[in-house]
Structures are given as structure tokens and as C-alpha cells.
Design a protein around this motif. Sequence first.
Motif, PDB file in Angstrom:
ATOM      1  N   SER A   3      34.957  34.941 -50.219  1.00 35.84           N
ATOM      2  CA  SER A   3      33.676  35.470 -50.651  1.00 35.84           C
ATOM      3  C   SER A   3      33.149  34.653 -51.809  1.00 35.84           C
ATOM      4  O   SER A   3      33.903  34.263 -52.683  1.00 35.84           O
ATOM      5  CB  SER A   3      33.864  36.913 -51.124  1.00 35.84           C
ATOM      6  OG  SER A   3      33.214  37.788 -50.295  1.00 35.84           O
ATOM      7  N   TRP A  23      27.974  44.200 -53.883  1.00 39.82           N
ATOM      8  CA  TRP A  23      28.928  44.289 -52.782  1.00 39.82           C
ATOM      9  C   TRP A  23      28.222  44.004 -51.453  1.00 39.82           C
ATOM     10  O   TRP A  23      28.718  43.230 -50.627  1.00 39.82           O
ATOM     11  CB  TRP A  23      29.590  45.662 -52.758  1.00 39.82           C
ATOM     12  CG  TRP A  23      30.616  45.788 -51.692  1.00 39.82           C
ATOM     13  CD1 TRP A  23      31.911  45.358 -51.737  1.00 39.82           C
ATOM     14  CD2 TRP A  23      30.433  46.372 -50.392  1.00 39.82           C
ATOM     15  NE1 TRP A  23      32.543  45.637 -50.538  1.00 39.82           N
ATOM     16  CE2 TRP A  23      31.657  46.257 -49.703  1.00 39.82           C
ATOM     17  CE3 TRP A  23      29.358  46.975 -49.759  1.00 39.82           C
ATOM     18  CZ2 TRP A  23      31.830  46.729 -48.416  1.00 39.82           C
ATOM     19  CZ3 TRP A  23      29.536  47.443 -48.465  1.00 39.82           C
ATOM     20  CH2 TRP A  23      30.760  47.314 -47.809  1.00 39.82           C
ATOM     21  N   LEU A  24      27.051  44.605 -51.245  1.00 39.11           N
ATOM     22  CA  LEU A  24      26.299  44.360 -50.013  1.00 39.11           C
ATOM     23  C   LEU A  24      25.878  42.897 -49.892  1.00 39.11           C
ATOM     24  O   LEU A  24      25.953  42.310 -48.813  1.00 39.11           O
ATOM     25  CB  LEU A  24      25.065  45.264 -49.954  1.00 39.11           C
ATOM     26  CG  LEU A  24      25.317  46.746 -49.697  1.00 39.11           C
ATOM     27  CD1 LEU A  24      24.029  47.538 -49.877  1.00 39.11           C
ATOM     28  CD2 LEU A  24      25.893  46.969 -48.301  1.00 39.11           C
ATOM     29  N   SER A  26      27.395  40.264 -51.251  1.00 37.48           N
ATOM     30  CA  SER A  26      28.565  39.421 -51.005  1.00 37.48           C
ATOM     31  C   SER A  26      28.987  39.484 -49.541  1.00 37.48           C
ATOM     32  O   SER A  26      29.344  38.476 -48.948  1.00 37.48           O
ATOM     33  CB  SER A  26      29.720  39.790 -51.933  1.00 37.48           C
ATOM     34  OG  SER A  26      30.196  41.082 -51.644  1.00 37.48           O
ATOM     35  N   ARG A  27      28.904  40.660 -48.962  1.00 36.22           N
ATOM     36  CA  ARG A  27      29.222  40.793 -47.531  1.00 36.22           C
ATOM     37  C   ARG A  27      28.209  40.052 -46.674  1.00 36.22           C
ATOM     38  O   ARG A  27      28.569  39.437 -45.674  1.00 36.22           O
ATOM     39  CB  ARG A  27      29.281  42.260 -47.136  1.00 36.22           C
ATOM     40  CG  ARG A  27      30.513  42.951 -47.678  1.00 36.22           C
ATOM     41  CD  ARG A  27      30.639  44.338 -47.127  1.00 36.22           C
ATOM     42  NE  ARG A  27      30.475  44.346 -45.683  1.00 36.22           N
ATOM     43  CZ  ARG A  27      31.435  44.638 -44.816  1.00 36.22           C
ATOM     44  NH1 ARG A  27      32.624  44.929 -45.237  1.00 36.22           N
ATOM     45  NH2 ARG A  27      31.190  44.639 -43.529  1.00 36.22           N
ATOM     46  N   ALA A  30      29.006  36.249 -46.952  1.00 37.56           N
ATOM     47  CA  ALA A  30      30.353  35.951 -46.460  1.00 37.56           C
ATOM     48  C   ALA A  30      30.469  36.131 -44.948  1.00 37.56           C
ATOM     49  O   ALA A  30      31.223  35.420 -44.297  1.00 37.56           O
ATOM     50  CB  ALA A  30      31.373  36.838 -47.170  1.00 37.56           C
ATOM     51  N   GLU A  31      29.703  37.051 -44.380  1.00 34.94           N
ATOM     52  CA  GLU A  31      29.883  37.398 -42.972  1.00 34.94           C
ATOM     53  C   GLU A  31      28.858  36.775 -42.027  1.00 34.94           C
ATOM     54  O   GLU A  31      29.044  36.815 -40.822  1.00 34.94           O
ATOM     55  CB  GLU A  31      29.861  38.916 -42.809  1.00 34.94           C
ATOM     56  CG  GLU A  31      31.056  39.574 -43.473  1.00 34.94           C
ATOM     57  CD  GLU A  31      31.034  41.084 -43.345  1.00 34.94           C
ATOM     58  OE1 GLU A  31      30.090  41.636 -42.749  1.00 34.94           O
ATOM     59  OE2 GLU A  31      31.983  41.716 -43.853  1.00 34.94           O
ATOM     60  N   SER A  51      23.095  35.067 -55.301  1.00 36.07           N
ATOM     61  CA  SER A  51      24.405  34.566 -54.896  1.00 36.07           C
ATOM     62  C   SER A  51      24.889  33.436 -55.783  1.00 36.07           C
ATOM     63  O   SER A  51      25.951  32.890 -55.553  1.00 36.07           O
ATOM     64  CB  SER A  51      24.344  34.086 -53.444  1.00 36.07           C
ATOM     65  OG  SER A  51      23.409  33.043 -53.324  1.00 36.07           O
ATOM     66  N   HIS A 134      21.107  40.777 -39.777  1.00 32.27           N
ATOM     67  CA  HIS A 134      21.937  41.169 -40.918  1.00 32.27           C
ATOM     68  C   HIS A 134      21.103  41.402 -42.179  1.00 32.27           C
ATOM     69  O   HIS A 134      21.431  42.282 -42.982  1.00 32.27           O
ATOM     70  CB  HIS A 134      23.042  40.144 -41.158  1.00 32.27           C
ATOM     71  CG  HIS A 134      24.136  40.260 -40.149  1.00 32.27           C
ATOM     72  ND1 HIS A 134      25.120  41.219 -40.224  1.00 32.27           N
ATOM     73  CD2 HIS A 134      24.386  39.547 -39.025  1.00 32.27           C
ATOM     74  CE1 HIS A 134      25.931  41.103 -39.198  1.00 32.27           C
ATOM     75  NE2 HIS A 134      25.513  40.099 -38.447  1.00 32.27           N
TER      76      HIS A 134
END
Length: 163
Positions: A3, A23-24, A26-27, A30-31, A51, A134
Motif C-alpha cells: 500500500s 483508509w478508503l 489507500s484501498r 492499492a487495488e 496519495s 472503483h
Amino acid sequence: MTSPTWTSSAGATGGRGGEDLRWLLSRLVAEVPGMLSVAVVSADGLLLLSSEPEDGVPRHRTLGPMGAAADLATVVSGLGSLTSGAATLMDGGGVRQTLVAMHTGNLLVMSISDGSLLGAWTTPEADMSTVTYHMALFVGRAGHLLTPELRAELRQTDGRRQR
């Protein structure tokens, strides 16, 4: 895949909303394959979350706006304003999203709530339907977190950091 380091333009916030947004975010990066950088910008163009690491040196990307999150936030804010003005002139209603496809990457800007924007910089090969999907999920999950209180807290803390 590790991450990326995530920061707020305001540093750590006291409320849970800021942590949930980080948190949202970073996901999100990362995803989603091909996503390089993300910025959440307030209605008045201020960077709320990004970021970029606090020192402004990109560690997880090699392409993108020169320098730091402030550059991405500036472009996102300007593009949001321009497309909003165009929509007004054309009686097109509110702008939901804007895509700029370039040789070295893509810039996608999406409305979050009450004028706040989410901007993402991707590789040129990124599947934009996946990125858009996303980002829309993020907007759906994050919109309620961007309360006036959280935005004010992020701005106030940012002002103290700049002194």
C-alpha cells in the motif's frame, strides 16, 4: 503489492472521518491496476487528502503531475470548474465525471458531494471502466464522510502546518 503511504494535507485529524477517508483512498490506489495518484479536493479548490507522502516525493509512481499532490489538486480543481461552467452554458445539469486521455496517462475527475471532487491519475494502459467503477464506489462510500466539520478540520490543521 504494498500500500502507498497516504497523507492528508492536514496531517492526522482528530476525527474518525479523516481516518476512514485515508483508509478508503489507500484501498483505491492499492487495488485498482494502473491507478497512480489520487486527490480529494474541496469545492473551493483546497487539497483535503492525497496519495502523496508528506515530503511530496512520489514513491509509488513515476509519471504524473510534476511535484506533488498540490499539482494534481490544482488540475482537478481547474478542470472541475471548467467543466461545470461548460455544463451551465449548455444547460447540461451537474457534471458527474470528466476524463482527459493523454499519451502518458489519464486524468479522471468525479464529483463527490457539494462541490468536492475526486481526481485520479492513471497509467495510459489502465482500464478506465475499472477505474471509473472503483472511483464511483469510493464516492458512494466517502460522500457522507466529507462533512463540513471534517473539511473545516482538515483546512484548519493544514493552515497550522504551513506556518
